[in-house]
Design an enzyme around this catalytic site. Structure first.
Site, PDB file in Angstrom:
ATOM      1  N   GLU A 198      -4.641   4.784   2.075  1.00 14.76           N
ATOM      2  CA  GLU A 198      -5.705   5.948   2.677  1.00 14.76           C
ATOM      3  C   GLU A 198      -6.705   6.018   1.295  1.00 14.76           C
ATOM      4  O   GLU A 198      -8.000   6.116   1.719  1.00 14.76           O
ATOM      5  CB  GLU A 198      -5.192   7.214   3.126  1.00 14.76           C
ATOM      6  CG  GLU A 198      -4.369   6.961   4.217  1.00 14.76           C
ATOM      7  CD  GLU A 198      -2.885   6.567   3.951  1.00 14.76           C
ATOM      8  OE1 GLU A 198      -2.525   5.736   4.896  1.00 14.76           O
ATOM      9  OE2 GLU A 198      -2.435   6.626   2.851  1.00 14.76           O
ATOM     10  N   ASP A 210       3.230   8.128  10.568  1.00 16.75           N
ATOM     11  CA  ASP A 210       4.576   8.946  10.651  1.00 16.75           C
ATOM     12  C   ASP A 210       4.754   9.629  11.726  1.00 16.75           C
ATOM     13  O   ASP A 210       4.265  10.960  11.850  1.00 16.75           O
ATOM     14  CB  ASP A 210       4.452   9.668   9.472  1.00 16.75           C
ATOM     15  CG  ASP A 210       4.388   8.882   8.043  1.00 16.75           C
ATOM     16  OD1 ASP A 210       4.766   7.803   8.232  1.00 16.75           O
ATOM     17  OD2 ASP A 210       4.343   9.387   6.919  1.00 16.75           O
ATOM     18  N   ASP A 246       1.078   0.057   2.505  1.00 17.17           N
ATOM     19  CA  ASP A 246       1.412   1.666   2.681  1.00 17.17           C
ATOM     20  C   ASP A 246       0.493   2.560   1.810  1.00 17.17           C
ATOM     21  O   ASP A 246       0.121   1.985   0.705  1.00 17.17           O
ATOM     22  CB  ASP A 246       3.041   1.745   2.673  1.00 17.17           C
ATOM     23  CG  ASP A 246       3.063   3.156   3.576  1.00 17.17           C
ATOM     24  OD1 ASP A 246       2.377   3.944   4.302  1.00 17.17           O
ATOM     25  OD2 ASP A 246       4.256   3.583   3.507  1.00 17.17           O
TER      26      ASP A 246
END
Length: 890
Positions: free
Chosen positions: A484, A557, A481
């Site tokens: 990015e 999300d 997670d």
């Protein structure tokens, strides 16, 4: 298999404590095109503004090469434009590669970054070495153009003046072109002169831009196209909407820039967690084509409405259905691929041949995953899970697996031995001054491993050994997670663009590939920990072209509302078209509290996602399926049961994707490419070629319109009711299910014995559901292996084709002979065969070569909730799933 997720690492070595809450998306935190200088400059350029021409055209090393030089010398006060080097390479299967870069012989300030480890080595071996090219005069041109062979039926044209590259059919019709409208621009690296200010500022952050503006932009046109698709990730429609042009309300371009966006909004071109710069065009007249730009810098892409180029002075061939696009990137080089199709599956296969086939997942990971972020601190975790190894072993004994999060940021604390080791070895990304980059994420002050460096990727992979990853077991898998990468105090919540990576590469040049390299290293680590025997499962939020080789992704999300349920379908379809076939959305929405009806409908759609997971934020109410009352629990359980029934079919489709890149879940037009009614339909989708699913996306819906394409009939998945193809049906819907149909002429393998996990279903018998077409024929496939190892790569699998024709069902082996001892066997049998749409009258069935009869039962049949007419059931044929046999209906 229900996979248990915990949002912390439970005492394990790579503990990442999520200690603070997050807020929803604030638009002002992120730049728009007008606040992004390279995008603003590119959008302001007029058609025909490119003054470059192709000169010194020749063949070298099997490529067609040329210099791009200005047609007219610059004025005295203008900066001299150095020649660019263009090369055209041709590969098998009709793939063209175009590269444009600065001339290294002219000593640029540094080498521009080319994205590594995306193109698979076997693709490079498919290069066709050009020996010659021909000359041709294009109408109105003062100079000849150069033409080279691409494949049977296609050729490549390099137009010299004005400079242009396009692929055409040998009859002369264009397919894909670059710079047809003269918008090409390439800002070359420079050394700063005294008084020049190259800095860019946004929200209190300063980008030093040490080499000045270095953006690239150009137009790409798709001919014979009705729609364009692709370039994920955006929460928007499958068919990309025009962003500029006459009659179009101008909007932001589609942005490709991996960002940690909390509670993103739907119907927006705003970029979120992943980026794949691959676009597919499709039209009834010409078919399908594609364009891929291998570039990991920020990219913005306009889809230009009809007539936008009215000011162009360039003579262009008229094509009523041409779609024009403008591609803009902050840095990098031109490394672009043209795909000619002509069918949608051809284009996907061509793209996959460049970037690699999707990994074949472990069987357990294709079933239902239950997840929640709900453990708030280390004390809470310690009380709940004092012995993680024992807990994992107990779960494994029930056939279940666990997944834990590993994020890229590492807490800057000398007591953290991982940080200490990484810091001492110089393994972190540097800031613009050369010091270890220090950003803020969940643990506070954090640094980030430089995954561009092969040595660091190997170091990271070693940390997943059982010896290093204390408390881990073979049933533990990983979720990457925040990769990015997410930096809470960075510009746009990510890493500064002038941060430095291995080889002095600026972060701006590789930003969109950072999460990809992290995903790659983690997957390699799981393979190494098992001595290369077992396939990994690694879920990643960030992704790039090639990520399909390493694991699953999800759409991030999302929010518990009907719009996000609706948009999840085109998002997943787009990911599948661009290689990421193992994808899904958080069922129920990550943020917010879904009403029971929304949650039930989401489970009913989510059961058909390739990656099927329920997941929620820690601030939401608990929403496990058993918490909403007996009726709602039954409905959600039934949706999950549908998925488990279809696991053999899903796993067969994952193998098809692994072989060809064709996605598990696909748009209707991929199966019906000539049916215009399917081109913009993204409310319904195909699961493989045999199932069509229509979601219910509105509250308290009583009816839904379903378009069933094709000339054959369709059978309701629950009731067996027959519906005509090529017609839109207005159907009543109940709370029990969403509309789903089996295509006539197909055979789907299923398993009806429900267990507590997919692992416990492995040895259960099969049911074959045969949906007959108008010719009373059907066919389908089944793929089986051990569900976890790489032995299938050595031929250790079962692959059967089932064919029903002239009243006879035949099981055929379509697996090649396995070398040596690479064999896989199964004792599973077929316990039931269901024929939908069979002509009445059969009384018994003869099984050969056993020469025995099987019992036949005539309809109606209870198919999990409905009564179907015209059903023939062959009970207990008990033929081996791996054997050759025929069953003739008498």
């Amino acid at each position: 298999m229900r996979t248990v997720y915990l949002y912390h690492l439970l005492y394990l070595l790579l503990l990442v404590a999520h200690l603070c809450s997050v807020s929803s998306w604030k638009r002002e935190e992120f730049r728009n095109c007008n606040q992004t200088p390279f995008c603003k400059r590119a959008r302001s350029r007029k058609p025909g503004s490119c003054s470059l021409i192709a000169a010194d055209v020749a063949i070298a090393d099997g490529d067609l090469i040329a210099k791009l030089i200005p047609k007219n010398p610059p004025l005295e006060e203008q900066e001299p434009i150095k020649p660019l080097i263009l090369s055209l390479s041709v590969y098998q299967d009709g793939i063209l590669r175009l590269k444009i870069d600065e001339d290294p012989s002219l000593d640029p300030p540094k080498k521009r970054f080319e994205v590594a480890d995306v193109i698979v080595p076997e693709f490079l071996d498919k290069k066709l070495w050009l020996q010659r090219f021909s000359k041709e005069t294009i109408d109105g041109d003062s100079e000849d153009s150069s033409v080279v062979y691409l494949s049977d039926g296609f050729e490549v044209v390099l137009r010299h003046d004005p400079f242009e590259v396009y692929v055409r059919e040998k009859g002369g019709k264009r397919v894909v072109s670059l710079n047809s409208h003269g918008l090409f621009d390439f800002e070359q690296l420079r050394v700063k002169k005294e008084g020049e200010d190259w800095e860019e500022r946004f929200k209190g952050n300063t980008d030093t831009r040490p080499y000045g503006p270095q953006s690239i932009s150009f137009d790409v046109s798709f001919y014979g196209a009705d729609f364009v698709y692709g370039i994920p990730e955006h929460a928007t429609s499958l068919a990309l909407k025009a962003t500029r042009g006459p009659g179009v309300e101008e909007s932001e371009p589609y942005r490709l820039f991996n960002l940690d966006v909390f509670e993103y909004i739907h119907d927006s071109p705003f970029g979120i967690y992943g980026s794949i710069p691959f676009m597919i065009a499709h039209g009834k007249a010409r078919g399908t084509s594609g364009f891929f730009w291998l570039n990991a810098a920020e990219m913005q892409i306009d889809v230009l409405g009809s007539g936008w180029n009215a000011e162009s002075s360039i003579s262009l061939p008229s094509d009523q259905n041409r779609i024009d696009t403008l591609w803009m990137s902050e840095a990098g080089v031109v490394d672009a691929f043209f795909f000619v199709g002509p069918g949608p599956k051809d284009v996907v296969r061509q793209y996959i041949s460049v970037t690699g086939a999707p990994a074949l997942p472990q069987l357990f990971s294709t079933a239902y995953h239950q997840c929640r972020w709900n453990y708030r601190d280390e004390v809470d975790v310690e009380m709940l899970f004092p012995n993680p190894e024992e807990m994992q072993k107990k779960l494994a004994a029930k056939g279940r697996h666990m997944v834990t999060i590993v994020d890229p940021h590492m807490k800057r604390d000398e007591s953290n031995h991982l940080h200490k080791e990484a810091s001492n070895k110089g393994y972190y990304v540097k800031d613009a001054t050369g010091k270890d980059f220090d950003g803020w994420c969940w643990p506070g002050s954090s640094s980030y491993p430089d995954m561009l460096n092969p040595e660091i990727k190997s170091w990271w992979a070693e940390k997943f050994s059982y010896e290093n990853y204390i408390g881990s077991t073979p049933s533990l898998y990983i979720w990457n997670d925040m990769n990015e990468p997410s930096v809470f105090n960075g510009p746009e919540l990510t890493m500064p663009r002038d941060a430095l990576h291995y080889g002095s590469v600026e972060h701006r040049e590789l930003h969109n590939a950072y999460g990809y390299y992290f995903h790659m290293a983690t997957a390699d680590g799981l393979v190494k920990r098992g001595d290369g025997k077992d396939r990994p499962f690694v879920l990643s939020r960030a992704f790039f072209s090639g990520s399909q080789r390493y694991g699953a992704v999800w759409t991030g999300d999302n929010t518990a509302d009907w719009d996000h349920l609706r948009v999840s379908v085109p998002m997943i379809l787009t990911l599948g078209l661009t290689g990421m076939t193992f994808s899904g959305a958080d069922v129920g929405g990550y943020f917010g509290n879904p009403e029971p009806e929304l949650l039930v409908r989401w489970y009913q759609v989510g059961a058909y996602y390739p990656f099927f997971r329920g997941h929620a934020h820690q601030d939401t109410k608990r929403r496990e399926p058993w918490l909403f009352g007996e009726r709602n629990t039954d409905l959600m359980r039934e949706a999950i049961h549908v998925r488990y029934t279809l696991l053999p079919y899903f796993y067969t489709l994952f193998r098809e994707a692994n072989m060809s890149g064709i996605p598990v879940v696909r748009p209707l037009w991929m199966e019906f490419p000539a049916d215009e009614a399917t081109f913009s339909n993204d409310e319904a989708f195909m699961v493989g070629k045999s199932l069509l699913v229509q979601g219910v996306y509105t509250e308290r819906a009583k009816k839904v319109s379903v378009y069933l394409p094709g000339r054959q009939s369709w059978y309701d998945l629950r009731t067996g009711t027959i519906y005509k193809g090529g017609v839109t049906h207005k159907l009543e819907v109940s709370e029990e299910s969403i509309p789903a149909f089996q295509r006539a002429g197909t055979i789907i393998p299923r398993k009806y014995r429900f267990r507590r996990s997919s692992t416990q279903m492995v040895n259960d018998p099969y049911t074959l559901v045969i949906a007959l077409n108008n010719s009373q024929a059907a066919e389908g496939e089944l793929y089986i292996d051990d569900g976890k190892s790489f032995e299938f790569e050595q031929g250790a699998y079962i692959h059967r084709r089932f064919v029903f024709s002239v009243g006879k069902l035949t099981s055929l082996n379509i697996a090649p002979s396995a070398p040596g001892n690479s064999q896989f066997s199964s004792n599973c049998v077929v316990e039931r065969i269901i024929l939908l749409g069979h002509s009445p009258g059969p009384k018994n069935a003869l099984i050969e070569p056993a020469n025995r009869k099987a019992e036949i039962e005539l309809g109606p049949l209870h198919l999990r909730g409905g009564n179907s007419p015209d059903v023939v059931t062959i009970r207990r044929p008990n033929v081996g799933i791996a054997d050759d046999w025929t069953i003739k209906i008498l």
